[in-house]
Design a protein around this motif. Sequence first.
Motif, mmCIF file in Angstrom:
data_model
loop_
_atom_site.group_PDB
_atom_site.id
_atom_site.type_symbol
_atom_site.label_atom_id
_atom_site.label_comp_id
_atom_site.label_asym_id
_atom_site.label_seq_id
_atom_site.Cartn_x
_atom_site.Cartn_y
_atom_site.Cartn_z
ATOM 1 N N SER A 155 -74.156 57.184 -10.863
ATOM 2 C CA SER A 155 -74.667 58.297 -10.059
ATOM 3 C C SER A 155 -75.765 57.829 -9.109
ATOM 4 O O SER A 155 -75.776 58.199 -7.934
ATOM 5 C CB SER A 155 -75.185 59.390 -10.987
ATOM 6 N N ARG A 156 -76.686 57.019 -9.606
ATOM 7 C CA ARG A 156 -77.756 56.506 -8.744
ATOM 8 C C ARG A 156 -77.192 55.619 -7.643
ATOM 9 O O ARG A 156 -77.652 55.661 -6.506
ATOM 10 C CB ARG A 156 -78.789 55.745 -9.574
ATOM 11 N N PHE A 157 -76.207 54.797 -7.973
ATOM 12 C CA PHE A 157 -75.577 53.943 -6.975
ATOM 13 C C PHE A 157 -74.918 54.790 -5.895
ATOM 14 O O PHE A 157 -75.056 54.515 -4.706
ATOM 15 C CB PHE A 157 -74.552 53.028 -7.647
ATOM 16 N N MET A 158 -74.191 55.827 -6.304
ATOM 17 C CA MET A 158 -73.507 56.688 -5.337
ATOM 18 C C MET A 158 -74.511 57.426 -4.455
ATOM 19 O O MET A 158 -74.292 57.579 -3.254
ATOM 20 C CB MET A 158 -72.605 57.684 -6.067
ATOM 21 N N LYS A 159 -75.614 57.889 -5.049
ATOM 22 C CA LYS A 159 -76.627 58.596 -4.273
ATOM 23 C C LYS A 159 -77.285 57.655 -3.263
ATOM 24 O O LYS A 159 -77.517 58.032 -2.112
ATOM 25 C CB LYS A 159 -77.682 59.203 -5.188
ATOM 26 N N ALA A 160 -77.564 56.416 -3.672
ATOM 27 C CA ALA A 160 -78.152 55.448 -2.749
ATOM 28 C C ALA A 160 -77.181 55.139 -1.609
ATOM 29 O O ALA A 160 -77.592 55.021 -0.451
ATOM 30 C CB ALA A 160 -78.523 54.170 -3.492
ATOM 31 N N ASP A 161 -75.895 55.038 -1.938
ATOM 32 C CA ASP A 161 -74.891 54.794 -0.900
ATOM 33 C C ASP A 161 -74.808 55.977 0.055
ATOM 34 O O ASP A 161 -74.671 55.799 1.268
ATOM 35 C CB ASP A 161 -73.533 54.531 -1.547
ATOM 36 N N ARG A 164 -77.750 55.725 2.394
ATOM 37 C CA ARG A 164 -77.527 54.691 3.410
ATOM 38 C C ARG A 164 -76.572 55.180 4.491
ATOM 39 O O ARG A 164 -76.796 54.960 5.677
ATOM 40 C CB ARG A 164 -76.962 53.427 2.750
ATOM 41 N N THR A 165 -75.502 55.842 4.087
ATOM 42 C CA THR A 165 -74.524 56.355 5.043
ATOM 43 C C THR A 165 -75.148 57.407 5.944
ATOM 44 O O THR A 165 -74.937 57.400 7.165
ATOM 45 C CB THR A 165 -73.316 56.954 4.293
ATOM 46 N N GLU A 166 -75.933 58.317 5.364
ATOM 47 C CA GLU A 166 -76.596 59.359 6.145
ATOM 48 C C GLU A 166 -77.568 58.749 7.148
ATOM 49 O O GLU A 166 -77.618 59.166 8.305
ATOM 50 C CB GLU A 166 -77.331 60.317 5.211
ATOM 51 N N LEU A 167 -78.328 57.748 6.715
ATOM 52 C CA LEU A 167 -79.263 57.093 7.634
ATOM 53 C C LEU A 167 -78.529 56.369 8.755
ATOM 54 O O LEU A 167 -78.960 56.407 9.907
ATOM 55 C CB LEU A 167 -80.158 56.122 6.874
ATOM 56 N N ALA A 168 -77.432 55.710 8.428
ATOM 57 C CA ALA A 168 -76.644 55.022 9.454
ATOM 58 C C ALA A 168 -76.086 56.009 10.468
ATOM 59 O O ALA A 168 -76.084 55.742 11.681
ATOM 60 C CB ALA A 168 -75.522 54.215 8.809
ATOM 61 N N GLU A 169 -75.621 57.159 9.994
ATOM 62 C CA GLU A 169 -75.096 58.192 10.895
ATOM 63 C C GLU A 169 -76.196 58.751 11.779
ATOM 64 O O GLU A 169 -75.995 59.017 12.958
ATOM 65 C CB GLU A 169 -74.437 59.314 10.090
ATOM 66 N N ARG A 170 -77.381 58.950 11.215
ATOM 67 C CA ARG A 170 -78.495 59.476 12.024
ATOM 68 C C ARG A 170 -78.952 58.476 13.065
ATOM 69 O O ARG A 170 -79.329 58.847 14.165
ATOM 70 C CB ARG A 170 -79.659 59.854 11.112
ATOM 71 N N ARG A 171 -78.969 57.199 12.712
ATOM 72 C CA ARG A 171 -79.386 56.187 13.674
ATOM 73 C C ARG A 171 -78.366 55.996 14.777
ATOM 74 O O ARG A 171 -78.704 55.635 15.901
ATOM 75 C CB ARG A 171 -79.631 54.859 12.955
ATOM 76 N N ALA A 172 -77.082 56.265 14.450
ATOM 77 C CA ALA A 172 -76.024 56.119 15.438
ATOM 78 C C ALA A 172 -76.050 57.241 16.468
ATOM 79 O O ALA A 172 -75.541 57.082 17.573
ATOM 80 C CB ALA A 172 -74.657 56.087 14.755
#
Length: 173
Positions: A155-161, A164-172
């Motif tokens: 669960s922690r791994f999935m939440k961290a992923d 990361r995905t949300e941050l990458a989308e926001r930076r894009a």
Amino acid sequence: MAFYGQFELNDEWHYRCSHASMTTNGAEDSVFGGHGRPLFRIIVYCFALGFAVLLASMETVHSNGTGFGFEIGWRTVALFLAGLVGMTVCFKTLFQSPHPLRRGIAMGIAAVIGVGAFLYPLRFVPAEKLGEIFTGLAIAVGALSTLASVLYAISRFMKADEIRTELAERRAR
């Protein structure tokens, strides 16, 4: 800005991650998006019905001279109805309350009833067999704790992923 691990997050995202979809502002922000939803009603009433049947079935079991038997009486019906009403309130509080203390108390009540129902049949076990039973229970607790730890890590791994995905989308953007 708030920090989560190595990622810098805005306050809205930190709020969403740290409160993990539990109620914080009112009934409309609850786990099910409001108390009028059919899914919420189905889950709450089914949990309450299950706990009420559990309590009533524990009441029906009585020991007699040769073992145990089942006796359904007015106390069984009264305990079923009290369990149904009480656990409905308990699960509504657990899923809707904006107060962590009330949710904790509701979770504690459900946990005490669940553990009590699990241990209740031990009163019918002869004393010389209890050692073997407790050995088996200890092994089961160890195995379930290991499984829970693995699921928590996943669960922690999935939440961290997800972060990361949300941050990458926001930076894009």
